[in-house]
Design an enzyme around this catalytic site. Sequence first.
Site, PDB file in Angstrom:
ATOM      1  N   ASN A 229      81.847  23.813  59.459  1.00  0.00           N
ATOM      2  CA  ASN A 229      81.342  22.745  60.335  1.00  0.00           C
ATOM      3  C   ASN A 229      80.114  23.264  61.084  1.00  0.00           C
ATOM      4  O   ASN A 229      79.700  24.400  60.904  1.00  0.00           O
ATOM      5  CB  ASN A 229      82.441  22.268  61.299  1.00  0.00           C
ATOM      6  CG  ASN A 229      82.978  23.418  62.119  1.00  0.00           C
ATOM      7  OD1 ASN A 229      82.264  24.012  62.922  1.00  0.00           O
ATOM      8  ND2 ASN A 229      84.244  23.769  61.909  1.00  0.00           N
ATOM      9  N   ASP A 300      90.711  22.049  60.210  1.00  0.00           N
ATOM     10  CA  ASP A 300      92.058  21.474  60.167  1.00  0.00           C
ATOM     11  C   ASP A 300      92.616  21.498  58.739  1.00  0.00           C
ATOM     12  O   ASP A 300      93.816  21.383  58.541  1.00  0.00           O
ATOM     13  CB  ASP A 300      92.034  20.029  60.673  1.00  0.00           C
ATOM     14  CG  ASP A 300      91.833  19.962  62.189  1.00  0.00           C
ATOM     15  OD1 ASP A 300      92.405  20.825  62.892  1.00  0.00           O
ATOM     16  OD2 ASP A 300      91.101  19.077  62.656  1.00  0.00           O
ATOM     17  N   PHE A 345      89.464  22.822  73.785  1.00  0.00           N
ATOM     18  CA  PHE A 345      88.209  22.077  73.693  1.00  0.00           C
ATOM     19  C   PHE A 345      88.440  20.857  72.823  1.00  0.00           C
ATOM     20  O   PHE A 345      89.315  20.861  71.953  1.00  0.00           O
ATOM     21  CB  PHE A 345      87.104  22.943  73.073  1.00  0.00           C
ATOM     22  CG  PHE A 345      86.241  23.595  74.096  1.00  0.00           C
ATOM     23  CD1 PHE A 345      86.716  24.665  74.836  1.00  0.00           C
ATOM     24  CD2 PHE A 345      84.953  23.131  74.344  1.00  0.00           C
ATOM     25  CE1 PHE A 345      85.930  25.261  75.802  1.00  0.00           C
ATOM     26  CE2 PHE A 345      84.152  23.721  75.301  1.00  0.00           C
ATOM     27  CZ  PHE A 345      84.641  24.786  76.043  1.00  0.00           C
ATOM     28  N   LYS A 359      95.219  14.948  73.909  1.00  0.00           N
ATOM     29  CA  LYS A 359      95.375  16.315  73.370  1.00  0.00           C
ATOM     30  C   LYS A 359      95.906  17.269  74.431  1.00  0.00           C
ATOM     31  O   LYS A 359      96.672  18.171  74.143  1.00  0.00           O
ATOM     32  CB  LYS A 359      94.025  16.844  72.863  1.00  0.00           C
ATOM     33  CG  LYS A 359      93.702  16.394  71.468  1.00  0.00           C
ATOM     34  CD  LYS A 359      92.370  16.948  71.002  1.00  0.00           C
ATOM     35  CE  LYS A 359      91.679  15.930  70.125  1.00  0.00           C
ATOM     36  NZ  LYS A 359      90.329  16.306  69.751  1.00  0.00           N
ATOM     37  N   LYS A 363      99.211  19.091  73.256  1.00  0.00           N
ATOM     38  CA  LYS A 363      99.169  20.527  72.961  1.00  0.00           C
ATOM     39  C   LYS A 363      99.606  21.366  74.168  1.00  0.00           C
ATOM     40  O   LYS A 363      99.436  22.576  74.174  1.00  0.00           O
ATOM     41  CB  LYS A 363      97.757  20.922  72.511  1.00  0.00           C
ATOM     42  CG  LYS A 363      97.330  20.208  71.228  1.00  0.00           C
ATOM     43  CD  LYS A 363      96.126  20.852  70.561  1.00  0.00           C
ATOM     44  CE  LYS A 363      95.789  20.150  69.258  1.00  0.00           C
ATOM     45  NZ  LYS A 363      94.827  20.868  68.426  1.00  0.00           N
TER      46      LYS A 363
HETATM   47  N1  CTP Z   1      92.451  23.878  67.254  1.00  0.00           N
HETATM   48  C1  CTP Z   1      93.456  24.765  66.949  1.00  0.00           C
HETATM   49  N2  CTP Z   1      93.884  24.897  65.656  1.00  0.00           N
HETATM   50  C2  CTP Z   1      93.346  24.145  64.691  1.00  0.00           C
HETATM   51  C3  CTP Z   1      92.336  23.198  64.990  1.00  0.00           C
HETATM   52  C4  CTP Z   1      91.896  23.094  66.287  1.00  0.00           C
HETATM   53  O1  CTP Z   1      93.962  25.435  67.847  1.00  0.00           O
HETATM   54  N3  CTP Z   1      93.774  24.297  63.454  1.00  0.00           N
HETATM   55  C5  CTP Z   1      91.999  23.775  68.650  1.00  0.00           C
HETATM   56  C6  CTP Z   1      90.508  23.824  68.854  1.00  0.00           C
HETATM   57  O2  CTP Z   1      90.043  25.149  69.042  1.00  0.00           O
HETATM   58  C7  CTP Z   1      90.326  23.005  70.130  1.00  0.00           C
HETATM   59  C8  CTP Z   1      91.464  22.008  70.066  1.00  0.00           C
HETATM   60  O3  CTP Z   1      92.400  22.521  69.124  1.00  0.00           O
HETATM   61  O4  CTP Z   1      90.493  23.785  71.297  1.00  0.00           O
HETATM   62  C9  CTP Z   1      91.072  20.611  69.687  1.00  0.00           C
HETATM   63  O5  CTP Z   1      90.759  20.536  68.359  1.00  0.00           O
HETATM   64  P1  CTP Z   1      90.473  19.178  67.584  1.00  0.00           P
HETATM   65  O6  CTP Z   1      90.311  19.551  66.154  1.00  0.00           O
HETATM   66  O7  CTP Z   1      89.383  18.434  68.202  1.00  0.00           O
HETATM   67  O8  CTP Z   1      91.772  18.363  67.877  1.00  0.00           O
HETATM   68  P2  CTP Z   1      93.011  17.942  67.043  1.00  0.00           P
HETATM   69  O9  CTP Z   1      94.142  17.925  67.979  1.00  0.00           O
HETATM   70  O10 CTP Z   1      93.119  18.814  65.861  1.00  0.00           O
HETATM   71  O11 CTP Z   1      92.717  16.441  66.717  1.00  0.00           O
HETATM   72  P3  CTP Z   1      91.835  15.712  65.590  1.00  0.00           P
HETATM   73  O12 CTP Z   1      91.370  16.746  64.613  1.00  0.00           O
HETATM   74  O13 CTP Z   1      92.749  14.741  65.010  1.00  0.00           O
HETATM   75  O14 CTP Z   1      90.715  15.096  66.358  1.00  0.00           O
END
Ligand code: CTP
Length: 419
Positions: A229, A300, A345, A359, A363
């Site tokens: 990304n 993700d 974040f 979130k 979380k």
């Molecule tokens: N994060 C994490 N582990 C992952 C992906 C993301 O711990 N596999 C953390 C990121 O570092 C960030 C937070 O989760 O601090 C938010 O990530 P984001 O990808 O925006 O949120 P999601 O809850 O995964 O929601 P979505 O992808 O559906 O927007």
Amino acid sequence: MLNGKKNVLLAVTGSIAAYKAADIARGFIKKGYTVTVMLTANGAKFITPMTFETLTGSKCLVDTFDRNFKYEVEHIAAAKACDLLLVAPASANVIGKIAGGIADDMVTTTILAVTSPKLIAPAMNTAMYDNPIVQDNMKKLKAYGYQFIDPAEGLLACGDTGRGKLADVEDILSVSQGILMSSEKSGALAQEIPEESEDGGTLDFEGRTVVVTAGPTQEALDPVRYITNHSSGKMGYSLAEAAAKRGAKVVLISGPTALKKPENENISFVPVVSASDMAEAVFTHFEKADILIMAAAVADYTPKTVADQKIKKADGGMTIELARTTDILGTLKDRKREGQFICGFSMETENLIENSRKKLFKKNLDIIAANSIVDPGAGFGHDTNKVTIIARDGEESLPLISKAETADRILDAIIKRVK
Ligand code: CTP
């Protein structure tokens, strides 16, 4: 305010970048602000008062032997009327004078009388910018509430390449506008110097271990291709550096970025590549962490299989099957010890605040920094950012400011909530 419009007092000092101040003045006028320009005697050697008078329609205040205006009254009036003081470009000399409380010309006398927010955009040779005296002066001014927009890197007028170029005019305008629009001017107006360490910084993170993640992850498809990304890592690196300056022992877990590894001896650097490496490193270091800041943009999804050899193209399209990666924060919510603090974040293209708040609870985070990617000058790759800090006990919307400044404001929000 002047004529019902917010007024920017633009101080232009002796630097080859002074010509860019014309674009800055014009940019403010286009956005509907009034602009009063002050030129130092050296600034007037690079650009003429008439340029500014033509662009702004107002008298340009110059420190010359021309005494045909009421000097004493004029400088106080200009200081009182301004909603933002912007020094751009700011030479090492003027930064030193302001830090030393020297008021020996029109510009420095006026600046001393300004009580509204102050923003400084330095421009100078790299060696001058890196000189500890200049760095100390800036640190002192930051402690007094002056805000800075860091210079950019590039080819300088002197022929050197490095940091010192005046920040991008659009970034200067965006940051200024963020300050002008912010209702939270109190932070920018702080006049008290907080408790200081020997080198001039606050040490409110002393004795704490802070784990920061930064950058993107790379998910391999085969030995030559990967999915990633746009994360540059700048926000995470700024957080690591700011925490270390404030006395923390920092572990910076970084995905692949183009940034230089921080040289601070209080930062241990853990390079990782994939989301799975990132998860492993975070789980290892979280044990000893007092505070975890997850600024990394962790993938993700990852390719279900990684080819040993380069995938050769064939006729027709191609489908890549992806598998979910470990949600690091989602996993940590069950491992979190009493007293450990987690900052997440969040980046969204729509419903930023609402989705980020969800979130925070899902979380089990203590705070989440909701990161705009739609505002100009904010998000991926920029040196500036616009973040809303969402905690369980309230929210704080930061204006568009430098990532270094944003990092400090996030750390402020953390330290006042850490038990
Ligand atoms: N994060 C994490 N582990 C992952 C992906 C993301 O711990 N596999 C953390 C990121 O570092 C960030 C937070 O989760 O601090 C938010 O990530 P984001 O990808 O925006 O949120 P999601 O809850 O995964 O929601 P979505 O992808 O559906 O927007």
